[in-house]
Design a protein around this motif. Sequence first.
Motif, PDB file in Angstrom:
ATOM      1  N   ALA A   1       0.829  -1.205   0.000  1.00 21.57           N
ATOM      2  CA  ALA A   1       0.000   0.000   0.000  1.00 21.57           C
ATOM      3  C   ALA A   1       0.865   1.258   0.000  1.00 21.57           C
ATOM      4  CB  ALA A   1      -0.923   0.008   1.208  1.00 21.57           C
ATOM      5  N   THR A   2       0.350   2.316  -0.602  1.00 23.79           N
ATOM      6  CA  THR A   2       1.038   3.597  -0.612  1.00 23.79           C
ATOM      7  C   THR A   2       1.314   4.068   0.815  1.00 23.79           C
ATOM      8  OG1 THR A   2      -0.048   4.194  -2.675  1.00 23.79           O
ATOM      9  CG2 THR A   2       0.888   5.994  -1.379  1.00 23.79           C
ATOM     10  N   GLY A   3       2.517   4.572   1.042  1.00 23.19           N
ATOM     11  CA  GLY A   3       2.866   5.075   2.366  1.00 23.19           C
ATOM     12  C   GLY A   3       3.317   4.011   3.339  1.00 23.19           C
ATOM     13  N   SER A   4       3.704   2.833   2.843  1.00 20.09           N
ATOM     14  CA  SER A   4       4.067   1.711   3.718  1.00 20.09           C
ATOM     15  C   SER A   4       5.535   1.679   4.130  1.00 20.09           C
ATOM     16  CB  SER A   4       3.739   0.377   3.029  1.00 20.09           C
ATOM     17  OG  SER A   4       2.368   0.211   2.830  1.00 20.09           O
ATOM     18  N   ALA A   5       6.362   2.521   3.536  1.00 19.32           N
ATOM     19  CA  ALA A   5       7.807   2.371   3.711  1.00 19.32           C
ATOM     20  C   ALA A   5       8.243   2.415   5.177  1.00 19.32           C
ATOM     21  CB  ALA A   5       8.547   3.439   2.904  1.00 19.32           C
ATOM     22  N   ALA A   6       7.757   3.397   5.923  1.00 20.48           N
ATOM     23  CA  ALA A   6       8.186   3.527   7.321  1.00 20.48           C
ATOM     24  C   ALA A   6       7.751   2.323   8.156  1.00 20.48           C
ATOM     25  CB  ALA A   6       7.630   4.816   7.920  1.00 20.48           C
ATOM     26  N   LYS A   7       6.515   1.864   7.933  1.00 23.64           N
ATOM     27  CA  LYS A   7       6.030   0.691   8.670  1.00 23.64           C
ATOM     28  C   LYS A   7       6.846  -0.556   8.318  1.00 23.64           C
ATOM     29  CE  LYS A   7       1.250   2.226   9.320  1.00 23.64           C
ATOM     30  NZ  LYS A   7      -0.180   1.948   8.999  1.00 23.64           N
ATOM     31  N   LEU A   8       7.178  -0.693   7.036  1.00 19.48           N
ATOM     32  CA  LEU A   8       7.977  -1.847   6.636  1.00 19.48           C
ATOM     33  C   LEU A   8       9.377  -1.795   7.230  1.00 19.48           C
ATOM     34  CD1 LEU A   8       6.913  -2.315   2.925  1.00 19.48           C
ATOM     35  CD2 LEU A   8       7.012  -4.133   4.633  1.00 19.48           C
ATOM     36  N   ARG A   9       9.989  -0.609   7.261  1.00 24.11           N
ATOM     37  CA  ARG A   9      11.319  -0.483   7.876  1.00 24.11           C
ATOM     38  C   ARG A   9      11.271  -0.892   9.337  1.00 24.11           C
ATOM     39  NH1 ARG A   9      12.191   3.661   4.534  1.00 24.11           N
ATOM     40  NH2 ARG A   9      11.404   5.294   5.891  1.00 24.11           N
ATOM     41  N   ALA A  10      10.218  -0.444  10.035  1.00 24.70           N
ATOM     42  CA  ALA A  10      10.076  -0.806  11.442  1.00 24.70           C
ATOM     43  C   ALA A  10       9.885  -2.315  11.597  1.00 24.70           C
ATOM     44  CB  ALA A  10       8.895  -0.060  12.058  1.00 24.70           C
TER      45      ALA A  10
END
Length: 225
Positions: A109-118
Amino acid sequence: VRSRAPRAPSRPCWFCLSSPQVEQHLVASVGTECYLALPKGGLSPGHVLVLPIEHYPSGAGLPATVLSEMGVYKKALAAAAAPEELVMWERHLITKGTSHTHTQVVPVATGSAAKLRAAFAAAAASEGIAFTPVPDGTALPDIDGVHEWPYIFVEYADGVREICVLRDGVRVGLTFCRGVVAAHLGMPERTSWKECVVGEQDETQLAEQFIARFAPHEPTFEDAE
Protein backbone atom coordinates in the motif's frame (compact mmCIF):
# COMPACT_ATOMS: atom_id res chain seq x y z
CA VAL A 1 33.26 -1.09 -7.98
CA ARG A 2 34.19 -4.75 -7.86
CA SER A 3 32.31 -7.10 -10.13
CA ARG A 4 32.92 -10.55 -11.50
CA ALA A 5 32.26 -12.23 -14.82
CA PRO A 6 29.32 -14.63 -14.89
CA ARG A 7 30.26 -18.18 -14.06
CA ALA A 8 28.75 -21.55 -14.76
CA PRO A 9 26.52 -22.78 -11.92
CA SER A 10 27.74 -25.76 -9.92
CA ARG A 11 24.48 -27.59 -10.58
CA PRO A 12 21.35 -27.05 -12.71
CA CYS A 13 19.98 -23.54 -12.06
CA TRP A 14 16.29 -22.56 -12.13
CA PHE A 15 17.16 -18.96 -12.95
CA CYS A 16 19.71 -19.03 -15.79
CA LEU A 17 17.56 -17.98 -18.73
CA SER A 18 19.32 -20.41 -21.07
CA SER A 19 18.80 -23.31 -18.68
CA PRO A 20 16.30 -26.10 -19.41
CA GLN A 21 15.18 -25.68 -15.79
CA VAL A 22 13.68 -22.22 -16.48
CA GLU A 23 9.89 -22.39 -16.52
CA GLN A 24 9.31 -20.29 -19.61
CA HIS A 25 5.62 -19.69 -18.88
CA LEU A 26 6.67 -17.58 -15.88
CA VAL A 27 9.01 -15.29 -17.88
CA ALA A 28 7.39 -11.87 -18.25
CA SER A 29 10.00 -9.67 -19.97
CA VAL A 30 13.49 -10.14 -21.40
CA GLY A 31 15.97 -7.30 -21.76
CA THR A 32 19.62 -7.24 -22.79
CA GLU A 33 21.18 -8.06 -19.41
CA CYS A 34 18.17 -8.87 -17.20
CA TYR A 35 14.72 -10.39 -17.29
CA LEU A 36 11.53 -10.48 -15.25
CA ALA A 37 9.78 -13.64 -14.09
CA LEU A 38 6.99 -14.49 -11.73
CA PRO A 39 8.16 -16.62 -8.81
CA LYS A 40 6.91 -20.06 -7.94
CA GLY A 41 4.47 -19.65 -5.06
CA GLY A 42 4.23 -15.88 -5.30
CA LEU A 43 3.31 -13.89 -2.22
CA SER A 44 0.71 -11.84 -4.12
CA PRO A 45 -0.42 -11.44 -7.75
CA GLY A 46 2.03 -8.59 -8.38
CA HIS A 47 5.06 -10.42 -6.94
CA VAL A 48 7.84 -10.55 -9.55
CA LEU A 49 11.57 -11.22 -9.73
CA VAL A 50 14.26 -9.15 -11.46
CA LEU A 51 17.17 -11.37 -12.48
CA PRO A 52 20.36 -11.19 -14.51
CA ILE A 53 20.20 -13.37 -17.62
CA GLU A 54 23.66 -14.79 -16.91
CA HIS A 55 24.66 -16.62 -13.75
CA TYR A 56 25.89 -14.31 -10.99
CA PRO A 57 25.75 -15.54 -7.37
CA SER A 58 25.07 -12.13 -5.79
CA GLY A 59 24.02 -8.61 -6.62
CA ALA A 60 27.30 -7.40 -5.19
CA GLY A 61 29.12 -9.11 -8.07
CA LEU A 62 27.05 -7.64 -10.88
CA PRO A 63 28.77 -5.47 -13.50
CA ALA A 64 27.64 -1.86 -13.79
CA THR A 65 25.77 -2.59 -17.02
CA VAL A 66 23.63 -5.24 -15.34
CA LEU A 67 23.00 -3.07 -12.28
CA SER A 68 21.95 -0.23 -14.56
CA GLU A 69 19.45 -2.36 -16.45
CA MET A 70 18.07 -3.74 -13.21
CA GLY A 71 17.52 -0.13 -12.14
CA VAL A 72 15.57 0.58 -15.32
CA TYR A 73 13.38 -2.44 -14.70
CA LYS A 74 12.78 -1.40 -11.09
CA LYS A 75 11.61 2.07 -12.17
CA ALA A 76 9.31 0.53 -14.77
CA LEU A 77 7.87 -1.86 -12.19
CA ALA A 78 7.22 1.05 -9.82
CA ALA A 79 5.33 2.88 -12.56
CA ALA A 80 3.31 -0.22 -13.40
CA ALA A 81 2.41 -0.82 -9.73
CA ALA A 82 1.04 2.69 -9.11
CA PRO A 83 -0.89 3.71 -7.10
CA GLU A 84 0.60 0.93 -4.99
CA GLU A 85 4.27 1.12 -4.00
CA LEU A 86 6.98 -1.52 -4.04
CA VAL A 87 9.28 -3.11 -1.52
CA MET A 88 12.29 -4.91 -3.00
CA TRP A 89 14.90 -7.15 -1.49
CA GLU A 90 17.82 -9.41 -2.31
CA ARG A 91 18.83 -12.09 0.14
CA HIS A 92 22.31 -13.39 -0.57
CA LEU A 93 22.36 -16.23 1.92
CA ILE A 94 24.04 -19.62 2.19
CA THR A 95 21.88 -22.28 0.54
CA LYS A 96 22.26 -25.95 -0.33
CA GLY A 97 21.64 -25.30 -4.03
CA THR A 98 23.26 -23.05 -6.58
CA SER A 99 22.88 -19.30 -6.03
CA HIS A 100 21.63 -17.07 -8.86
CA THR A 101 21.00 -13.57 -7.59
CA HIS A 102 17.50 -12.18 -7.91
CA THR A 103 15.62 -9.22 -6.49
CA GLN A 104 12.13 -9.89 -5.14
CA VAL A 105 9.59 -7.14 -5.88
CA VAL A 106 6.24 -7.01 -4.05
CA PRO A 107 3.53 -4.33 -4.24
CA VAL A 108 2.40 -2.78 -0.94
CA ALA A 109 0.00 0.00 0.00
CA THR A 110 1.04 3.60 -0.61
CA GLY A 111 2.87 5.08 2.37
CA SER A 112 4.07 1.71 3.72
CA ALA A 113 7.81 2.37 3.71
CA ALA A 114 8.19 3.53 7.32
CA LYS A 115 6.03 0.69 8.67
CA LEU A 116 7.98 -1.85 6.64
CA ARG A 117 11.32 -0.48 7.88
CA ALA A 118 10.08 -0.81 11.44
CA ALA A 119 8.91 -4.36 10.73
CA PHE A 120 12.28 -5.33 9.27
CA ALA A 121 14.07 -3.70 12.21
CA ALA A 122 11.94 -5.60 14.74
CA ALA A 123 12.41 -8.91 12.94
CA ALA A 124 16.15 -8.30 12.72
CA ALA A 125 16.36 -7.47 16.42
CA SER A 126 14.67 -10.75 17.25
CA GLU A 127 17.46 -12.51 15.31
CA GLY A 128 20.20 -10.47 16.99
CA ILE A 129 21.06 -8.58 13.80
CA ALA A 130 20.47 -5.04 12.55
CA PHE A 131 20.02 -3.12 9.31
CA THR A 132 22.03 -0.02 8.47
CA PRO A 133 21.12 2.65 5.90
CA VAL A 134 22.99 2.75 2.58
CA PRO A 135 24.09 6.30 1.70
CA ASP A 136 22.60 7.88 -1.40
CA GLY A 137 24.80 7.30 -4.42
CA THR A 138 26.47 4.20 -2.97
CA ALA A 139 26.19 1.16 -5.23
CA LEU A 140 25.66 -2.25 -3.68
CA PRO A 141 29.09 -3.56 -4.79
CA ASP A 142 30.77 -0.68 -2.91
CA ILE A 143 29.29 -1.55 0.49
CA ASP A 144 31.83 -2.91 2.96
CA GLY A 145 31.64 -6.65 3.52
CA VAL A 146 29.25 -7.64 0.73
CA HIS A 147 31.93 -9.53 -1.23
CA GLU A 148 33.00 -11.56 1.79
CA TRP A 149 29.76 -12.27 3.66
CA PRO A 150 26.11 -13.08 3.06
CA TYR A 151 23.75 -10.11 3.28
CA ILE A 152 20.16 -8.88 3.06
CA PHE A 153 19.56 -5.74 0.99
CA VAL A 154 16.16 -4.00 1.14
CA GLU A 155 14.90 -1.08 -0.97
CA TYR A 156 11.83 0.94 0.03
CA ALA A 157 9.51 3.08 -2.08
CA ASP A 158 10.64 6.31 -0.42
CA GLY A 159 14.18 5.78 -1.71
CA VAL A 160 15.69 4.50 1.53
CA ARG A 161 17.92 1.45 1.14
CA GLU A 162 19.12 -0.70 4.05
CA ILE A 163 21.53 -3.59 4.36
CA CYS A 164 22.41 -6.21 6.92
CA VAL A 165 25.79 -7.86 6.32
CA LEU A 166 25.84 -11.21 8.10
CA ARG A 167 29.44 -11.31 9.29
CA ASP A 168 31.29 -14.08 11.11
CA GLY A 169 28.90 -16.89 10.21
CA VAL A 170 25.70 -15.25 11.45
CA ARG A 171 22.74 -16.90 9.74
CA VAL A 172 19.03 -16.22 9.32
CA GLY A 173 16.27 -18.28 7.75
CA LEU A 174 15.74 -18.18 4.01
CA THR A 175 12.18 -16.91 4.53
CA PHE A 176 13.24 -13.96 6.72
CA CYS A 177 12.38 -11.18 4.24
CA ARG A 178 9.33 -12.85 2.80
CA GLY A 179 8.03 -13.47 6.31
CA VAL A 180 8.33 -9.78 7.22
CA VAL A 181 6.47 -8.69 4.08
CA ALA A 182 3.85 -11.44 4.38
CA ALA A 183 3.08 -10.36 7.95
CA HIS A 184 2.90 -6.72 6.86
CA LEU A 185 0.37 -7.70 4.20
CA GLY A 186 -1.69 -9.60 6.77
CA MET A 187 -0.81 -12.95 5.20
CA PRO A 188 1.72 -14.59 7.53
CA GLU A 189 0.53 -17.99 6.37
CA ARG A 190 2.12 -17.24 2.98
CA THR A 191 5.65 -16.96 4.38
CA SER A 192 6.75 -20.18 2.69
CA TRP A 193 6.56 -20.21 -1.11
CA LYS A 194 6.04 -23.95 -1.00
CA GLU A 195 2.65 -23.37 0.68
CA CYS A 196 1.59 -21.03 -2.16
CA VAL A 197 2.41 -23.04 -5.27
CA VAL A 198 -0.42 -23.32 -7.82
CA GLY A 199 -0.72 -25.36 -11.00
CA GLU A 200 0.88 -24.43 -14.31
CA GLN A 201 -2.43 -23.25 -15.77
CA ASP A 202 -2.92 -20.80 -12.89
CA GLU A 203 0.72 -19.73 -13.09
CA THR A 204 0.31 -19.01 -16.80
CA GLN A 205 -2.79 -16.94 -16.13
CA LEU A 206 -1.01 -14.93 -13.43
CA ALA A 207 1.91 -14.31 -15.81
CA GLU A 208 -0.41 -13.18 -18.60
CA GLN A 209 -2.19 -10.80 -16.24
CA PHE A 210 1.12 -9.34 -15.06
CA ILE A 211 2.42 -8.96 -18.62
CA ALA A 212 -0.73 -7.06 -19.60
CA ARG A 213 -0.35 -4.66 -16.65
CA PHE A 214 3.36 -4.17 -17.26
CA ALA A 215 3.19 -3.77 -21.06
CA PRO A 216 2.55 0.02 -21.10
CA HIS A 217 5.64 0.53 -18.93
CA GLU A 218 7.98 -2.09 -20.37
CA PRO A 219 11.35 -0.52 -21.19
CA THR A 220 13.14 -1.06 -24.47
CA PHE A 221 16.83 -1.81 -24.54
CA GLU A 222 19.37 -1.35 -27.29
CA ASP A 223 20.65 -4.66 -28.60
CA ALA A 224 24.15 -5.14 -27.22
CA GLU A 225 25.38 -6.84 -30.38
